[in-house]
Design an enzyme around this catalytic site. Structure first.
Site, PDB file in Angstrom:
ATOM      1  N   PRO A   1       1.529  -1.364   2.261  1.00  3.50           N
ATOM      2  CA  PRO A   1       1.542  -2.178   3.474  1.00  3.50           C
ATOM      3  C   PRO A   1       1.991  -3.617   3.253  1.00  3.50           C
ATOM      4  CG  PRO A   1      -0.707  -1.660   2.803  1.00  3.50           C
ATOM      5  CD  PRO A   1       0.206  -0.807   1.976  1.00  3.50           C
ATOM      6  N   ASN A   2       2.777  -4.085   4.210  1.00  3.83           N
ATOM      7  CA  ASN A   2       3.276  -5.463   4.298  1.00  3.83           C
ATOM      8  C   ASN A   2       4.368  -5.795   3.285  1.00  3.83           C
ATOM      9  OD1 ASN A   2       1.456  -6.234   6.453  1.00  3.83           O
ATOM     10  ND2 ASN A   2      -0.159  -6.051   4.919  1.00  3.83           N
TER      11      ASN A   2
ATOM     12  N   ARG B   1       7.303 -12.863   4.100  1.00  6.70           N
ATOM     13  CA  ARG B   1       5.853 -13.128   4.124  1.00  6.70           C
ATOM     14  C   ARG B   1       5.454 -14.062   2.983  1.00  6.70           C
ATOM     15  NH1 ARG B   1       2.485  -8.341   0.939  1.00  6.70           N
ATOM     16  NH2 ARG B   1       0.659  -9.376   1.786  1.00  6.70           N
TER      17      ARG B   1
ATOM     18  N   TYR C   1       4.858 -14.588  -2.860  1.00  2.00           N
ATOM     19  CA  TYR C   1       5.646 -13.378  -3.141  1.00  2.00           C
ATOM     20  C   TYR C   1       7.139 -13.621  -3.343  1.00  2.00           C
ATOM     21  CZ  TYR C   1       1.297 -11.182  -1.649  1.00  2.00           C
ATOM     22  OH  TYR C   1      -0.021 -10.805  -1.538  1.00  2.00           O
TER      23      TYR C   1
ATOM     24  N   ASN D   1       3.039  -0.164  -5.857  1.00  2.00           N
ATOM     25  CA  ASN D   1       2.365  -1.376  -5.410  1.00  2.00           C
ATOM     26  C   ASN D   1       1.736  -0.994  -4.077  1.00  2.00           C
ATOM     27  OD1 ASN D   1       1.466  -3.811  -4.494  1.00  2.00           O
ATOM     28  ND2 ASN D   1       3.339  -4.931  -4.937  1.00  2.00           N
TER      29      ASN D   1
ATOM     30  N   ALA E   1      -2.712  -4.102  -0.243  1.00  2.54           N
ATOM     31  CA  ALA E   1      -4.161  -4.240  -0.071  1.00  2.54           C
ATOM     32  C   ALA E   1      -4.913  -2.919  -0.229  1.00  2.54           C
ATOM     33  CB  ALA E   1      -4.454  -4.865   1.290  1.00  2.54           C
TER      34      ALA E   1
ATOM     35  N   HIS F   1      -7.131  -2.249  -3.285  1.00  2.43           N
ATOM     36  CA  HIS F   1      -8.510  -2.721  -3.394  1.00  2.43           C
ATOM     37  C   HIS F   1      -9.498  -1.868  -2.586  1.00  2.43           C
ATOM     38  CE1 HIS F   1      -6.166  -5.986  -4.962  1.00  2.43           C
ATOM     39  NE2 HIS F   1      -5.667  -6.278  -3.779  1.00  2.43           N
TER      40      HIS F   1
ATOM     41  N   ASP G   1      -7.497   9.164  -5.424  1.00  3.56           N
ATOM     42  CA  ASP G   1      -7.622  10.623  -5.601  1.00  3.56           C
ATOM     43  C   ASP G   1      -6.246  11.281  -5.713  1.00  3.56           C
ATOM     44  OD1 ASP G   1     -10.378  10.558  -5.589  1.00  3.56           O
ATOM     45  OD2 ASP G   1     -10.608  11.359  -3.562  1.00  3.56           O
TER      46      ASP G   1
ATOM     47  N   GLU H   1       0.497   0.982 -11.858  1.00  4.89           N
ATOM     48  CA  GLU H   1       0.160   0.099 -10.734  1.00  4.89           C
ATOM     49  C   GLU H   1       0.812  -1.262 -10.978  1.00  4.89           C
ATOM     50  OE1 GLU H   1      -4.104  -0.279  -9.883  1.00  4.89           O
ATOM     51  OE2 GLU H   1      -3.789  -2.399  -9.444  1.00  4.89           O
TER      52      GLU H   1
ATOM     53  N   HIS I   1       1.658  -5.340  -9.335  1.00  2.00           N
ATOM     54  CA  HIS I   1       1.472  -6.394  -8.336  1.00  2.00           C
ATOM     55  C   HIS I   1       2.441  -7.516  -8.637  1.00  2.00           C
ATOM     56  CE1 HIS I   1      -1.979  -4.364  -6.822  1.00  2.00           C
ATOM     57  NE2 HIS I   1      -2.377  -4.195  -8.072  1.00  2.00           N
ATOM     58  N   ILE I   2       2.979  -8.073  -7.577  1.00  2.00           N
ATOM     59  CA  ILE I   2       3.904  -9.196  -7.710  1.00  2.00           C
ATOM     60  C   ILE I   2       3.127 -10.435  -8.150  1.00  2.00           C
ATOM     61  CG2 ILE I   2       5.453 -10.705  -6.387  1.00  2.00           C
ATOM     62  CD1 ILE I   2       5.907  -8.137  -4.564  1.00  2.00           C
TER      63      ILE I   2
ATOM     64  N   ARG J   1      -6.426 -14.879  -7.839  1.00  4.45           N
ATOM     65  CA  ARG J   1      -6.558 -15.010  -6.392  1.00  4.45           C
ATOM     66  C   ARG J   1      -7.987 -14.663  -5.937  1.00  4.45           C
ATOM     67  NH1 ARG J   1      -1.740 -12.018  -3.603  1.00  4.45           N
ATOM     68  NH2 ARG J   1      -2.472 -13.298  -1.848  1.00  4.45           N
TER      69      ARG J   1
HETATM   70  C1  DQA Z   1      -0.105  -7.407  -3.947  1.00  2.00           C
HETATM   71  C2  DQA Z   1      -1.488  -8.045  -4.102  1.00  2.00           C
HETATM   72  C3  DQA Z   1      -2.439  -7.479  -3.062  1.00  2.00           C
HETATM   73  O1  DQA Z   1      -3.725  -8.062  -3.210  1.00  2.00           O
HETATM   74  C4  DQA Z   1      -1.917  -7.796  -1.656  1.00  2.00           C
HETATM   75  O2  DQA Z   1      -2.764  -7.234  -0.695  1.00  2.00           O
HETATM   76  C5  DQA Z   1      -0.503  -7.376  -1.458  1.00  2.00           C
HETATM   77  C6  DQA Z   1       0.452  -7.580  -2.543  1.00  2.00           C
HETATM   78  C7  DQA Z   1       0.933  -8.009  -4.937  1.00  2.00           C
HETATM   79  O3  DQA Z   1       1.962  -7.395  -5.123  1.00  2.00           O
HETATM   80  O4  DQA Z   1       0.711  -9.105  -5.477  1.00  2.00           O
HETATM   81  O5  DQA Z   1      -0.125  -6.940  -0.382  1.00  2.00           O
HETATM   82  O6  DQA Z   1      -0.201  -6.026  -4.244  1.00  2.00           O
END
Ligand code: DQA
Length: 138
Positions: free
Chosen positions: A9-10, A17, A22, A71, A74, A77, A84, A95, A97-98, A104
């Site tokens: 998401p996002n 954003r 990011y 990635n 959210a 978390h 699963d 996994e 994360h940017i 954070r």
């Molecule tokens: C993220 C970190 C997550 O906490 C956040 O909700 C994101 C992006 C990252 O790539 O840093 O949407 O996964």
């Protein structure tokens, strides 16, 4: 070698954003760079804002691809269902994360997915994806 990148998401709004966190590149632009960098690897890309669709994609590629880079945004978390799904498939998952989630808010310090993943890469901007793909070549 077939690698699937899955963004949650996002992450369709990368480049738009919260640029201070990011960056200002869109994922599509970065993907073109990645594909040029890894000429011997077929890199597929999927993004969805919907939890169940991310799970469907994991099921779809998770018995035939060589690696998955996820990635989950959210959902990282919160999502026992994605955790699963990662446990259910055969393909190893990294996994990513940017941002450095450990720098954070505290709620970003916990990953529901990490214990089912081969490894975790966080904090290297978009290059987190490149490092994750490199790890499949070791
Ligand atoms: C993220 C970190 C997550 O906490 C956040 O909700 C994101 C992006 C990252 O790539 O840093 O949407 O996964």
């Amino acid at each position: 070698m077939n690698i699937q990148i899955i963004n949650g998401p996002n992450l369709n709004l990368l480049g738009v954003r919260e640029k201070s966190i990011y960056g200002s590149a869109s994922f599509e632009d970065y993907l073109t760079e990645l594909q040029k960098h890894f000429t011997n690897i077929s890199i597929s890309y999927y993004q969805s804002n919907v939890e169940g669709e991310l799970i469907n994609k994991l099921h779809e590629v998770g018995f035939s691809y060589d690696g998955i880079v996820i990635n989950a945004g959210a959902y990282t978390h919160t999502s026992i269902a994605i955790a699963d799904a990662i446990a259910a498939i055969n393909t190893p998952v990294i996994e990513v994360h940017i941002s450095n989630v450990y720098k954070r808010e505290e709620f970003r310090h916990t990953s529901m997915l990490a214990s089912n993943c081969k490894g975790v890469i966080a904090g290297f901007g978009m290059h987190s994806y490149r490092l994750a793909i490199e790890s499949f070549l070791i």
